[in-house]
Scaffold this motif. Structure first.
Motif, PDB file in Angstrom:
ATOM      1  N   PHE A  23      46.847  46.263  44.764  1.00 10.44           N
ATOM      2  CA  PHE A  23      47.400  45.159  45.542  1.00 10.44           C
ATOM      3  C   PHE A  23      48.923  45.163  45.496  1.00 10.44           C
ATOM      4  N   LEU A  24      49.487  45.537  44.368  1.00 13.47           N
ATOM      5  CA  LEU A  24      50.936  45.530  44.218  1.00 13.47           C
ATOM      6  C   LEU A  24      51.619  46.635  45.010  1.00 13.47           C
ATOM      7  N   PHE A  25      50.985  47.784  45.125  1.00 12.75           N
ATOM      8  CA  PHE A  25      51.608  48.948  45.744  1.00 12.75           C
ATOM      9  C   PHE A  25      50.795  49.463  46.925  1.00 12.75           C
ATOM     10  N   SER A  26      50.305  48.578  47.738  1.00  9.60           N
ATOM     11  CA  SER A  26      49.368  48.943  48.788  1.00  9.60           C
ATOM     12  C   SER A  26      50.029  49.076  50.149  1.00  9.60           C
ATOM     13  N   ASN A  27      49.591  50.070  50.913  1.00  9.30           N
ATOM     14  CA  ASN A  27      49.938  50.195  52.324  1.00  9.30           C
ATOM     15  C   ASN A  27      48.762  49.768  53.191  1.00  9.30           C
ATOM     16  N   CYS A  28      47.767  49.176  52.573  1.00  5.39           N
ATOM     17  CA  CYS A  28      46.557  48.762  53.278  1.00  5.39           C
ATOM     18  C   CYS A  28      46.689  47.324  53.770  1.00  5.39           C
ATOM     19  N   ASP A  29      45.897  46.990  54.768  1.00  5.29           N
ATOM     20  CA  ASP A  29      45.843  45.621  55.270  1.00  5.29           C
ATOM     21  C   ASP A  29      45.255  44.706  54.202  1.00  5.29           C
ATOM     22  N   ASP A  30      45.459  43.405  54.368  1.00  2.00           N
ATOM     23  CA  ASP A  30      44.893  42.428  53.435  1.00  2.00           C
ATOM     24  C   ASP A  30      43.384  42.609  53.336  1.00  2.00           C
ATOM     25  N   GLY A  31      42.880  42.528  52.101  1.00  2.00           N
ATOM     26  CA  GLY A  31      41.453  42.671  51.859  1.00  2.00           C
ATOM     27  C   GLY A  31      41.045  44.102  51.558  1.00  2.00           C
ATOM     28  N   PHE A  32      41.936  45.060  51.796  1.00  2.00           N
ATOM     29  CA  PHE A  32      41.666  46.459  51.530  1.00  2.00           C
ATOM     30  C   PHE A  32      42.508  46.930  50.358  1.00  2.00           C
ATOM     31  N   TYR A  66      42.592  57.049  46.482  1.00  2.00           N
ATOM     32  CA  TYR A  66      42.677  58.423  46.988  1.00  2.00           C
ATOM     33  C   TYR A  66      43.279  58.467  48.392  1.00  2.00           C
ATOM     34  N   GLU A  67      44.325  57.685  48.595  1.00  2.68           N
ATOM     35  CA  GLU A  67      45.078  57.644  49.854  1.00  2.68           C
ATOM     36  C   GLU A  67      44.268  57.139  51.044  1.00  2.68           C
ATOM     37  N   GLU A  68      43.171  56.465  50.786  1.00  7.38           N
ATOM     38  CA  GLU A  68      42.360  55.818  51.816  1.00  7.38           C
ATOM     39  C   GLU A  68      42.277  54.332  51.497  1.00  7.38           C
ATOM     40  N   CYS A  69      42.037  53.507  52.501  1.00  6.08           N
ATOM     41  CA  CYS A  69      41.897  52.066  52.300  1.00  6.08           C
ATOM     42  C   CYS A  69      40.421  51.693  52.339  1.00  6.08           C
ATOM     43  N   TYR A  70      39.993  50.898  51.353  1.00  4.90           N
ATOM     44  CA  TYR A  70      38.598  50.470  51.235  1.00  4.90           C
ATOM     45  C   TYR A  70      38.535  48.954  51.124  1.00  4.90           C
ATOM     46  N   TRP A  71      37.556  48.367  51.783  1.00  5.26           N
ATOM     47  CA  TRP A  71      37.356  46.922  51.741  1.00  5.26           C
ATOM     48  C   TRP A  71      36.978  46.520  50.324  1.00  5.26           C
ATOM     49  N   THR A  72      37.721  45.594  49.742  1.00  6.81           N
ATOM     50  CA  THR A  72      37.550  45.197  48.347  1.00  6.81           C
ATOM     51  C   THR A  72      36.143  44.695  48.055  1.00  6.81           C
ATOM     52  N   ASN A  73      35.586  43.868  48.919  1.00  4.37           N
ATOM     53  CA  ASN A  73      34.258  43.307  48.655  1.00  4.37           C
ATOM     54  C   ASN A  73      33.157  44.350  48.729  1.00  4.37           C
ATOM     55  N   ASP A  74      33.332  45.395  49.545  1.00  6.43           N
ATOM     56  CA  ASP A  74      32.352  46.482  49.562  1.00  6.43           C
ATOM     57  C   ASP A  74      32.351  47.193  48.210  1.00  6.43           C
ATOM     58  N   LEU A  75      33.540  47.443  47.693  1.00  6.12           N
ATOM     59  CA  LEU A  75      33.661  48.087  46.375  1.00  6.12           C
ATOM     60  C   LEU A  75      33.096  47.200  45.275  1.00  6.12           C
ATOM     61  N   LEU A  76      33.266  45.892  45.421  1.00  2.00           N
ATOM     62  CA  LEU A  76      32.745  44.953  44.425  1.00  2.00           C
ATOM     63  C   LEU A  76      31.222  45.056  44.320  1.00  2.00           C
ATOM     64  N   VAL A  77      30.535  45.144  45.447  1.00  2.87           N
ATOM     65  CA  VAL A  77      29.068  45.262  45.426  1.00  2.87           C
ATOM     66  C   VAL A  77      28.654  46.559  44.747  1.00  2.87           C
ATOM     67  N   LEU A  78      29.320  47.663  45.086  1.00  7.98           N
ATOM     68  CA  LEU A  78      29.006  48.935  44.428  1.00  7.98           C
ATOM     69  C   LEU A  78      29.259  48.844  42.925  1.00  7.98           C
ATOM     70  N   HIS A  79      30.340  48.171  42.556  1.00  8.83           N
ATOM     71  CA  HIS A  79      30.660  47.986  41.132  1.00  8.83           C
ATOM     72  C   HIS A  79      29.578  47.167  40.421  1.00  8.83           C
ATOM     73  N   LYS A  80      29.038  46.155  41.096  1.00  9.69           N
ATOM     74  CA  LYS A  80      27.953  45.354  40.513  1.00  9.69           C
ATOM     75  C   LYS A  80      26.703  46.206  40.286  1.00  9.69           C
ATOM     76  N   PHE A  81      26.394  47.104  41.226  1.00 10.43           N
ATOM     77  CA  PHE A  81      25.288  48.036  41.015  1.00 10.43           C
ATOM     78  C   PHE A  81      25.540  48.877  39.766  1.00 10.43           C
ATOM     79  N   LEU A  82      26.774  49.323  39.583  1.00 12.93           N
ATOM     80  CA  LEU A  82      27.123  50.132  38.410  1.00 12.93           C
ATOM     81  C   LEU A  82      26.956  49.352  37.110  1.00 12.93           C
ATOM     82  N   ILE A  83      27.429  48.112  37.096  1.00 17.70           N
ATOM     83  CA  ILE A  83      27.309  47.274  35.897  1.00 17.70           C
ATOM     84  C   ILE A  83      25.839  47.053  35.559  1.00 17.70           C
ATOM     85  N   ASN A  84      25.044  46.672  36.562  1.00 18.18           N
ATOM     86  CA  ASN A  84      23.619  46.425  36.342  1.00 18.18           C
ATOM     87  C   ASN A  84      22.901  47.672  35.824  1.00 18.18           C
TER      88      ASN A  84
END
Length: 124
Positions: free
Chosen positions: A13-22, A26-44
């Motif tokens: 968030f501090l050093f981003s060239n991505c739009d808000d929410g992304f 690896y030099e690509e922009c990803y939607w934060t909430n999509d990553l959050l769901v994948l992260h929850k699968f990992l935790i579970n």
């Protein structure tokens, strides 16, 4: 792993060239909430991998549109691990998802009713 993920989010968030929410990874922009769901699968599942390394994923314009993780060889997404626990209640965050394949995992509990909010879903 949780601390590492949170640190990555904060730095992004501090050093981003991505739009808000992304966030950039690896030099690509990803939607934060999509990553959050994948992260929850990992935790579970108690898996120690990056959310982007979970299963086989297809992204379009920074949004997750296809996710497959299976112990069976279906559509080239066979993995050597199983997803465990419950499907994250935040599954509705994946509102661009068209294809969700979770065959052969050890998921338990009820399917979140919020999965009904995935109006773009064509295959489950």
């Amino acid at each position: 792993m949780i601390r590492k993920f949170i640190l990555l989010l904060l730095c992004s968030f501090l050093f981003s060239n991505c739009d808000d929410g992304f966030i950039p990874i690896y030099e690509e922009c990803y939607w934060t909430n999509d990553l959050l769901v994948l992260h929850k699968f990992l935790i579970n599942s108690q898996l120690n991998i990056s959310p982007l390394d979970l299963g086989v994923q297809q992204w379009e314009n920074g949004r997750l549109v296809s996710f497959c993780s299976s112990i069976f060889s279906i559509h080239g997404c066979q993995e050597e691990y199983q997803l465990l626990g419950e499907i994250p209640s935040e599954i509705y965050f994946l509102d661009h998802l068209r294809d969700l394949r979770l065959l052969g995992n050890s998921l338990n509990g009820q399917i979140p009713t919020s999965i009904g909010q995935l109006t773009n879903l064509e295959y489950l």
